[in-house]
Design a protein around this motif. Sequence first.
Motif, PDB file in Angstrom:
ATOM      1  N   TYR A  60       0.856  -1.180   0.000  1.00 14.47           N
ATOM      2  CA  TYR A  60       0.000   0.000   0.000  1.00 14.47           C
ATOM      3  C   TYR A  60       0.892   1.230   0.000  1.00 14.47           C
ATOM      4  O   TYR A  60       1.728   1.393   0.881  1.00 14.47           O
ATOM      5  N   VAL A  61       0.697   2.086  -1.006  1.00 11.73           N
ATOM      6  CA  VAL A  61       1.499   3.301  -1.136  1.00 11.73           C
ATOM      7  C   VAL A  61       0.554   4.493  -1.107  1.00 11.73           C
ATOM      8  O   VAL A  61      -0.361   4.596  -1.930  1.00 11.73           O
ATOM      9  N   GLU A  62       0.776   5.377  -0.143  1.00 11.61           N
ATOM     10  CA  GLU A  62      -0.045   6.575  -0.008  1.00 11.61           C
ATOM     11  C   GLU A  62       0.704   7.746  -0.635  1.00 11.61           C
ATOM     12  O   GLU A  62       1.829   8.053  -0.232  1.00 11.61           O
ATOM     13  N   LEU A  63       0.078   8.367  -1.622  1.00 15.33           N
ATOM     14  CA  LEU A  63       0.698   9.462  -2.363  1.00 15.33           C
ATOM     15  C   LEU A  63      -0.098  10.751  -2.159  1.00 15.33           C
ATOM     16  O   LEU A  63      -1.310  10.713  -1.950  1.00 15.33           O
ATOM     17  N   SER A  65      -0.089  13.214  -4.523  1.00 10.64           N
ATOM     18  CA  SER A  65      -0.382  13.758  -5.840  1.00 10.64           C
ATOM     19  C   SER A  65      -1.268  12.792  -6.626  1.00 10.64           C
ATOM     20  O   SER A  65      -0.876  11.651  -6.898  1.00 10.64           O
ATOM     21  N   ALA A  66      -2.460  13.268  -7.010  1.00  4.38           N
ATOM     22  CA  ALA A  66      -3.374  12.446  -7.790  1.00  4.38           C
ATOM     23  C   ALA A  66      -2.805  12.161  -9.183  1.00  4.38           C
ATOM     24  O   ALA A  66      -3.000  11.079  -9.742  1.00  4.38           O
ATOM     25  N   VAL A  67      -2.097  13.122  -9.729  1.00  7.42           N
ATOM     26  CA  VAL A  67      -1.499  12.946 -11.055  1.00  7.42           C
ATOM     27  C   VAL A  67      -0.443  11.844 -11.014  1.00  7.42           C
ATOM     28  O   VAL A  67      -0.406  10.961 -11.883  1.00  7.42           O
ATOM     29  N   LEU A  68       0.416  11.866 -10.006  1.00 10.07           N
ATOM     30  CA  LEU A  68       1.442  10.838  -9.862  1.00 10.07           C
ATOM     31  C   LEU A  68       0.809   9.470  -9.607  1.00 10.07           C
ATOM     32  O   LEU A  68       1.262   8.459 -10.150  1.00 10.07           O
ATOM     33  N   ARG A  69      -0.242   9.437  -8.811  1.00  8.47           N
ATOM     34  CA  ARG A  69      -0.939   8.176  -8.530  1.00  8.47           C
ATOM     35  C   ARG A  69      -1.465   7.568  -9.834  1.00  8.47           C
ATOM     36  O   ARG A  69      -1.319   6.374 -10.077  1.00  8.47           O
ATOM     37  N   GLU A  70      -2.055   8.405 -10.671  1.00  9.41           N
ATOM     38  CA  GLU A  70      -2.561   7.926 -11.957  1.00  9.41           C
ATOM     39  C   GLU A  70      -1.422   7.425 -12.845  1.00  9.41           C
ATOM     40  O   GLU A  70      -1.523   6.386 -13.490  1.00  9.41           O
ATOM     41  N   VAL A  96      -1.324  -1.268  -4.232  1.00  8.14           N
ATOM     42  CA  VAL A  96      -2.498  -0.411  -4.111  1.00  8.14           C
ATOM     43  C   VAL A  96      -1.990   1.011  -3.882  1.00  8.14           C
ATOM     44  O   VAL A  96      -1.280   1.276  -2.910  1.00  8.14           O
ATOM     45  N   LEU A  97      -2.373   1.895  -4.800  1.00  3.48           N
ATOM     46  CA  LEU A  97      -1.967   3.292  -4.699  1.00  3.48           C
ATOM     47  C   LEU A  97      -3.137   4.088  -4.153  1.00  3.48           C
ATOM     48  O   LEU A  97      -4.241   4.039  -4.676  1.00  3.48           O
ATOM     49  N   ARG A  98      -2.876   4.854  -3.099  1.00  2.00           N
ATOM     50  CA  ARG A  98      -3.926   5.666  -2.465  1.00  2.00           C
ATOM     51  C   ARG A  98      -3.582   7.123  -2.583  1.00  2.00           C
ATOM     52  O   ARG A  98      -2.497   7.529  -2.554  1.00  2.00           O
TER      53      ARG A  98
END
Length: 98
Positions: A60-63, A65-70, A96-98
């Motif tokens: 599980y990776v919490e980011l 930046s929504a752009v980077l997550r995408e 899983v990217l959050r």
Amino acid sequence: MAKRLNNESSIGDVLKVIIQDNKLQAGIDQVSVKEAWVSLMGNGVNSYTKNVVLKGNTLYVELTSAVLREELSYGKDKIIKMINEEFRRDLVKEVVLR
């Protein structure tokens, strides 16, 4: 009963027995996967990484930046492959990217 080692056992063998007997591998993997994420992803991704947690075989990776997550979501298979190559075993099966 604990396995008795002879006096000529290597330090590596002794540590493996201690880790196995005390069931420490999961905790060691959790710490090691955070370090692997930092070294594999570089400063650009790490500046937007808030938290990295390994639960079972899922990373599980919490980011922040929504752009980077995408962007990273398109490369999940590559991330899994890079981390598993770092550990030389199949540690992560899903990201899983959050």
